[in-house]
Design a protein around this motif. Sequence first.
Motif, mmCIF file in Angstrom:
data_model
loop_
_atom_site.group_PDB
_atom_site.id
_atom_site.type_symbol
_atom_site.label_atom_id
_atom_site.label_comp_id
_atom_site.label_asym_id
_atom_site.label_seq_id
_atom_site.Cartn_x
_atom_site.Cartn_y
_atom_site.Cartn_z
ATOM 1 N N LEU A 194 1.411 55.125 -13.518
ATOM 2 C CA LEU A 194 2.454 55.822 -12.988
ATOM 3 C C LEU A 194 3.968 55.288 -13.568
ATOM 4 O O LEU A 194 4.925 55.978 -13.518
ATOM 5 C CB LEU A 194 2.535 55.987 -11.712
ATOM 6 N N ILE A 195 3.908 53.871 -13.897
ATOM 7 C CA ILE A 195 4.907 53.261 -14.634
ATOM 8 C C ILE A 195 5.423 54.227 -15.743
ATOM 9 O O ILE A 195 6.581 54.588 -16.230
ATOM 10 C CB ILE A 195 4.734 51.852 -15.043
ATOM 11 N N GLY A 196 4.418 54.491 -16.673
ATOM 12 C CA GLY A 196 4.829 55.276 -17.841
ATOM 13 C C GLY A 196 5.326 56.401 -17.634
ATOM 14 O O GLY A 196 6.401 56.861 -18.397
ATOM 15 N N LEU A 197 4.542 57.151 -16.645
ATOM 16 C CA LEU A 197 5.147 58.814 -16.519
ATOM 17 C C LEU A 197 6.587 58.516 -15.702
ATOM 18 O O LEU A 197 7.332 59.536 -16.197
ATOM 19 C CB LEU A 197 4.385 59.248 -15.641
ATOM 20 N N THR A 198 6.905 57.520 -14.941
ATOM 21 C CA THR A 198 8.239 57.377 -14.538
ATOM 22 C C THR A 198 9.245 57.243 -15.566
ATOM 23 O O THR A 198 10.241 57.559 -15.601
ATOM 24 C CB THR A 198 8.205 56.830 -13.229
ATOM 25 N N LEU A 199 9.011 56.238 -16.092
ATOM 26 C CA LEU A 199 9.773 55.742 -17.377
ATOM 27 C C LEU A 199 10.139 56.889 -18.216
ATOM 28 O O LEU A 199 11.169 56.863 -18.894
ATOM 29 C CB LEU A 199 9.032 54.526 -18.014
ATOM 30 N N ILE A 200 9.121 57.863 -18.595
ATOM 31 C CA ILE A 200 9.311 58.845 -19.507
ATOM 32 C C ILE A 200 10.725 59.802 -18.827
ATOM 33 O O ILE A 200 11.478 60.120 -19.455
ATOM 34 C CB ILE A 200 8.236 59.581 -19.919
ATOM 35 N N GLY A 201 10.397 59.993 -17.675
ATOM 36 C CA GLY A 201 11.603 61.062 -17.009
ATOM 37 C C GLY A 201 12.757 60.254 -16.819
ATOM 38 O O GLY A 201 13.962 60.817 -17.219
ATOM 39 N N ALA A 202 12.833 59.020 -16.566
ATOM 40 C CA ALA A 202 13.928 58.213 -16.229
ATOM 41 C C ALA A 202 14.682 57.752 -17.557
ATOM 42 O O ALA A 202 15.876 58.297 -17.519
ATOM 43 C CB ALA A 202 13.266 56.718 -15.611
ATOM 44 N N ARG A 203 13.949 57.697 -18.918
ATOM 45 C CA ARG A 203 14.604 57.368 -19.870
ATOM 46 C C ARG A 203 15.368 58.489 -20.421
ATOM 47 O O ARG A 203 16.597 58.658 -20.986
ATOM 48 C CB ARG A 203 13.731 56.757 -21.206
ATOM 49 N N PHE A 204 14.556 59.706 -20.260
ATOM 50 C CA PHE A 204 15.136 60.923 -20.742
ATOM 51 C C PHE A 204 16.475 61.492 -20.132
ATOM 52 O O PHE A 204 17.718 61.673 -20.374
ATOM 53 C CB PHE A 204 14.264 62.216 -20.913
ATOM 54 N N GLY A 205 16.466 61.213 -18.556
ATOM 55 C CA GLY A 205 17.357 61.469 -17.497
ATOM 56 C C GLY A 205 18.424 60.723 -17.755
ATOM 57 O O GLY A 205 19.750 61.198 -17.767
ATOM 58 N N VAL A 206 18.396 59.428 -17.942
ATOM 59 C CA VAL A 206 19.476 58.415 -17.975
ATOM 60 C C VAL A 206 20.333 58.825 -19.069
ATOM 61 O O VAL A 206 21.533 58.806 -19.237
ATOM 62 C CB VAL A 206 18.832 57.024 -18.072
ATOM 63 N N GLY A 207 19.540 59.103 -20.454
ATOM 64 C CA GLY A 207 20.368 59.600 -21.699
ATOM 65 C C GLY A 207 21.196 60.752 -21.405
ATOM 66 O O GLY A 207 22.163 60.818 -21.882
ATOM 67 N N MET A 208 20.576 61.961 -20.846
ATOM 68 C CA MET A 208 21.217 63.093 -20.557
ATOM 69 C C MET A 208 22.500 62.636 -19.503
ATOM 70 O O MET A 208 23.780 63.218 -20.064
ATOM 71 C CB MET A 208 20.485 64.063 -19.945
ATOM 72 N N LEU A 209 22.374 61.841 -18.544
ATOM 73 C CA LEU A 209 23.367 61.521 -17.553
ATOM 74 C C LEU A 209 24.442 60.769 -18.347
ATOM 75 O O LEU A 209 25.925 60.958 -17.860
ATOM 76 C CB LEU A 209 22.893 60.858 -16.519
ATOM 77 N N VAL A 210 24.331 59.563 -19.092
ATOM 78 C CA VAL A 210 25.452 58.754 -19.488
ATOM 79 C C VAL A 210 26.227 59.528 -20.736
ATOM 80 O O VAL A 210 27.377 58.586 -20.970
ATOM 81 C CB VAL A 210 24.623 57.359 -20.114
ATOM 82 N N ASP A 211 25.649 60.571 -21.063
ATOM 83 C CA ASP A 211 26.550 61.346 -21.961
ATOM 84 C C ASP A 211 27.705 62.030 -21.269
ATOM 85 O O ASP A 211 28.624 62.733 -21.624
ATOM 86 C CB ASP A 211 25.937 62.284 -22.850
ATOM 87 N N ARG A 212 27.575 62.142 -19.794
ATOM 88 C CA ARG A 212 28.336 62.784 -18.884
ATOM 89 C C ARG A 212 28.902 62.181 -18.042
ATOM 90 O O ARG A 212 30.111 62.448 -17.326
ATOM 91 C CB ARG A 212 27.513 64.008 -18.424
ATOM 92 N N PHE A 213 28.501 61.142 -17.638
ATOM 93 C CA PHE A 213 29.065 60.378 -16.566
ATOM 94 C C PHE A 213 29.109 58.854 -17.075
ATOM 95 O O PHE A 213 28.481 58.506 -17.971
ATOM 96 C CB PHE A 213 28.074 60.120 -15.071
ATOM 97 N N PHE A 214 29.752 57.955 -15.894
ATOM 98 C CA PHE A 214 29.901 56.383 -16.546
ATOM 99 C C PHE A 214 28.652 55.583 -16.408
ATOM 100 O O PHE A 214 28.089 55.744 -15.331
ATOM 101 C CB PHE A 214 31.103 55.773 -15.513
ATOM 102 N N ALA A 215 28.047 55.164 -17.441
ATOM 103 C CA ALA A 215 26.655 54.835 -17.815
ATOM 104 C C ALA A 215 26.630 53.556 -16.668
ATOM 105 O O ALA A 215 25.412 53.773 -16.143
ATOM 106 C CB ALA A 215 26.669 54.530 -19.213
ATOM 107 N N PRO A 216 27.290 52.521 -16.416
ATOM 108 C CA PRO A 216 26.719 51.562 -15.529
ATOM 109 C C PRO A 216 26.574 52.005 -14.174
ATOM 110 O O PRO A 216 25.694 51.677 -13.372
ATOM 111 C CB PRO A 216 28.035 50.457 -15.488
ATOM 112 N N ARG A 217 27.385 53.108 -13.587
ATOM 113 C CA ARG A 217 27.204 53.310 -12.367
ATOM 114 C C ARG A 217 25.830 54.405 -12.221
ATOM 115 O O ARG A 217 24.925 54.678 -11.272
ATOM 116 C CB ARG A 217 28.237 54.464 -11.710
ATOM 117 N N VAL A 218 25.219 55.105 -13.230
ATOM 118 C CA VAL A 218 23.988 55.704 -13.580
ATOM 119 C C VAL A 218 22.995 54.814 -13.343
ATOM 120 O O VAL A 218 21.915 54.824 -12.546
ATOM 121 C CB VAL A 218 24.112 56.327 -14.779
#
Length: 410
Positions: free
Chosen positions: A268-292
Amino acid sequence: MNTGQADRRTEFRRGWRSLAAATLGTGVGVTVISTYTGGLVVNAFGAEFGWTRSQLSSLQLVGSVVLIMTAPVVGWMVDRWGVRWPGGIALAALGGGYLLLSTSGSSFLTYATLYTVVVVLASPSTPVSFTRAVNERFDRARGAALGISLTFAGVVVFLIPAVLGTVLASDWRTGYRLLGGAIVGCAVVVVLLMPRSSTGSRTSTQEQPAQQTTRNGILPFVRRPLFLRLSATYLVLTLGIGWIPLLLVALLRDGGVSAGAAAQTASLIGLTLIGARFGVGMLVDRFFAPRVGALLLVAAAAGLVALWLGGPAFGAAAAVSVGLALGAEVDLLGNLTSRYYPAALYGRLFGLFYAVMVLGLGVSPVLITALRDATGSYNLPIAVSAGLILLAAVSLATAPRFDTEAVVHG
C-alpha cells in the motif's frame, strides 16, 4: 485555453522523451530497489544464513553513506555532461549487481562488500540525475513533470512486494535474478529514450537575481540560512519515515500478521506514493509548494498515531501515511531546489540536499531498531517518528516565498 495551459502542453509535447526516460530510470534506480527489497528478504536471510535484523539494517546505513558521499559528485557530473550515459550505465551496473548478489554465500562480510560496490557504481541512478533531466525541459509544468517522473517509483514499490514478495521470501536468489534482468533491460530503454543534455537549462519563472553569483559556485548559497533550514527539515523528515519501508513487514509479523498479509499491507505504500506524487506535482504548479508538502506530512503523522494507538490492525493506515510522506519527499525537494536556486547549480545543490536526505534514511532503521530493542516494542519508535514528521511539517509551512529577500540574500 489560457497561455499557461498552452505552455504546459507545449512542454510535455517537446519533453516527453526526457520525461519517459527519467520516469523509468527513477523507478528502478538504486534508492528504490535497495530500500524496498531489503525488508522482504530479512526473514529469508535470517533463516538461511543466520543474519540478524541489525546486520541487515546496517546495509541500508552503508548504502546511505555511499550515496551521501557520491551525491554531490553525481550532481556535478550531470550538470556538466548530462544524464543519459551516467544514468544508463549506473542502471546497468545495478542490474548486474543483483545478478551477482544472487550467487552470494553465507559470509555477511562478502555480501556487504559486494552490495557496497554495487551502490557506488549505481549512484548516478538516483533522482539527483533524473530530476535534472526534467528540470532542463519543464518550467510551467515542472511540478507535474517532476511528479510524473517519480510516480513510477510508486508502481515499483507496489509491484515488488505484490509480485515478487513471495518469491523473495521463499527463493530470494530467483527473486534477485528477476530483478537484475529487469533493471538491465530498463537501462537500455533509458539510454535509447534520453536525449542529449540541453545546451541551456530552463530557469524558474520567478526572478532570481541571485543567479548573478553562480560564477562563484554553490558556496554562497550553502552558507545561507535557507540552505541550512531545508537541510534540517529533510533530515528530520527522513529520520521519521526512513525505517518504515524496511521494517514495516517485520513490525506486522511481530504483531501476529502472516507473511503474505504483511507484504500486501506494505504494498500500500507504493499505491499511495503513486497518487501522492502525481497529486503533489499538480498542486505545486498552482499553490505554494512548501505548504502543500506540510499538509501531506500532517496526514502522514496522523496515520502513524493510528498505528501507535491501535496496533497492527492499523498497519494499512501506517502504510498509507508513509506513502503520503514519501510522495511529498523527493519531488517536492526537486521543485524547491529548482525554485529557490539558480538552474545552472541545480545538480550540485540537489545533490547536497539529497545527501542529507539519504543520511536520514540510512540512520533511521538503525536508530529505530535500537529503540525497539531497548524498549521491547515499536511503540516508542512510532511515537517519535510521528513527532519528527510534524516538526518537518511546521518547517515547511513557515518556509519563505520563492522571491523574498530571505531567498535572494539569505
